[in-house]
Design an enzyme around this catalytic site. Sequence first.
Site, PDB file in Angstrom:
ATOM      1  N   GLN A 191     -17.225  30.968  -8.850  1.00  0.00           N
ATOM      2  CA  GLN A 191     -17.605  30.037  -9.908  1.00  0.00           C
ATOM      3  C   GLN A 191     -18.926  30.503 -10.520  1.00  0.00           C
ATOM      4  OE1 GLN A 191     -15.744  27.656 -11.009  1.00  0.00           O
ATOM      5  NE2 GLN A 191     -14.245  27.324  -9.387  1.00  0.00           N
ATOM      6  N   TYR A 219      -4.395  28.024  -4.379  1.00  0.00           N
ATOM      7  CA  TYR A 219      -5.438  28.786  -5.087  1.00  0.00           C
ATOM      8  C   TYR A 219      -6.821  28.548  -4.457  1.00  0.00           C
ATOM      9  CZ  TYR A 219      -1.734  28.294  -8.648  1.00  0.00           C
ATOM     10  OH  TYR A 219      -0.522  28.259  -9.313  1.00  0.00           O
ATOM     11  N   ASN A 224     -14.147  28.081  -1.472  1.00  0.00           N
ATOM     12  CA  ASN A 224     -15.200  27.341  -2.163  1.00  0.00           C
ATOM     13  C   ASN A 224     -15.073  25.832  -1.972  1.00  0.00           C
ATOM     14  OD1 ASN A 224     -17.377  27.110  -4.263  1.00  0.00           O
ATOM     15  ND2 ASN A 224     -15.728  26.205  -5.469  1.00  0.00           N
ATOM     16  N   GLU A 240      -3.791  31.413  -0.804  1.00  0.00           N
ATOM     17  CA  GLU A 240      -4.390  32.269  -1.836  1.00  0.00           C
ATOM     18  C   GLU A 240      -3.648  33.598  -1.822  1.00  0.00           C
ATOM     19  OE1 GLU A 240      -6.150  34.108  -4.658  1.00  0.00           O
ATOM     20  OE2 GLU A 240      -6.877  32.082  -4.275  1.00  0.00           O
ATOM     21  N   ASP A 302      -6.412  24.151  -7.809  1.00  0.00           N
ATOM     22  CA  ASP A 302      -7.406  24.680  -8.751  1.00  0.00           C
ATOM     23  C   ASP A 302      -6.797  25.927  -9.384  1.00  0.00           C
ATOM     24  OD1 ASP A 302      -9.641  25.401 -10.170  1.00  0.00           O
ATOM     25  OD2 ASP A 302     -10.808  26.034  -8.429  1.00  0.00           O
ATOM     26  N   CYS A 327      -9.434  24.488 -15.251  1.00  0.00           N
ATOM     27  CA  CYS A 327     -10.335  25.217 -16.149  1.00  0.00           C
ATOM     28  C   CYS A 327      -9.785  25.264 -17.568  1.00  0.00           C
ATOM     29  CB  CYS A 327     -10.585  26.639 -15.621  1.00  0.00           C
ATOM     30  SG  CYS A 327      -9.087  27.644 -15.454  1.00  0.00           S
ATOM     31  N   GLU A 361     -14.426  22.384 -17.748  1.00  0.00           N
ATOM     32  CA  GLU A 361     -13.737  22.219 -16.467  1.00  0.00           C
ATOM     33  C   GLU A 361     -13.478  20.723 -16.271  1.00  0.00           C
ATOM     34  OE1 GLU A 361     -12.921  25.101 -13.134  1.00  0.00           O
ATOM     35  OE2 GLU A 361     -13.892  25.359 -15.056  1.00  0.00           O
TER      36      GLU A 361
END
Length: 369
Positions: A191, A219, A224, A240, A302, A327, A361
């Site tokens: 990020q 994802y 994070n 992921e 995400d 996003c 976002e």
Amino acid sequence: MPMSNVKPQDYDQLLAAKRNTVQALLSPWCQGEPDVYPSQPTGFRMRAEFRMWHEGDALDYVMFRKDDPKTPVPIESFPIACDSIQALMPIMRAALAGNEALRRKLFQVEFLATLSGEMLVTLIYHRKLEEDWEQQAEALRQQLQTDSLGLSIIGRSRKQKIVLGNHWVTEQLNIEGRTYSYNQYEQAFTQPNARVNINMIEWACERAAELDGDLLELYCGNGNFTLPLARHFDEVIATELAKTSVRAARENIEANASDNVQIIRLAAEEVTQAMQDEREFRRLRDIPKPLQDYDLRTVFVDPPRAGLDDATVKMVQRFDAIIYISCNPHTLADNLAVLSETHQVQRFAMFDQFPYTDHMECGAFLQRK
């Protein structure tokens, strides 16, 4: 983004206009006032990259306008970058310009910084890097190294990568009163706006505090969101596809002693197939029990700018609660149009990761009707 767009004195007005645009787009599904998290007007970007322009003895950072991609625009200052990048840029440029081994056929420079004070600089060349480059680059790294700036330098050229120091930085984020440590690898996704990222994570954790059972995350990147969210669930299955991100996520799980998280290297489409018993995956054999034996009541997503594909949207509808970080408000709107058939948006948020641009976002918390 042209630097002429950066007008800190107009930040509040620009944010209000962007908020109104996004709120109008999502109003069919998101009622009431959103939670809005502004950015710092300057000094917010933790990464930056520039082409390097050679003109006689001069060496400049440059960018290019979309409407004039052949004319370089010299960058004398970069106020949207964090303080450590802004401080290092002129020092690095002067050092590179005055050293033939380091400047020759230098094509691009990339900076990756952290709130913790570590920094990684990648130098990309259109030539093979010889021993003299490595010696001079290491001398520069030692010259610039201080207690507050843990500096690594990476040299790249075709089929070549030389690492001086580490090929990652270690970021530390304070989330809900606890400090989390994250390895962030060179050229992997992170990020870009660290402080707004903290807002995003804490907003997601506030939603998760209302829930129970186990969590499925799609994802997950380098973990994070995963690590702070794990405190609010019994067990977490996080997925992921990118190999570098999976490696970082596993390192970060160990570093933060998150013993209730399992990272699986699967694409979202593969997770959907596994959840629907359409395919078996050997990678799922590494988790302590079969996927179907987990009490997966909540899903966190995400996705990239394209949003969730149709099959994944249908799979996500099986969950009682959905925490969605987006996003791209336009693909979020497309997904909400389907998700609203079974779920209702309870809370909605906007996070200004990218001031002075049209990008916003968003966060949506949905529960089954």
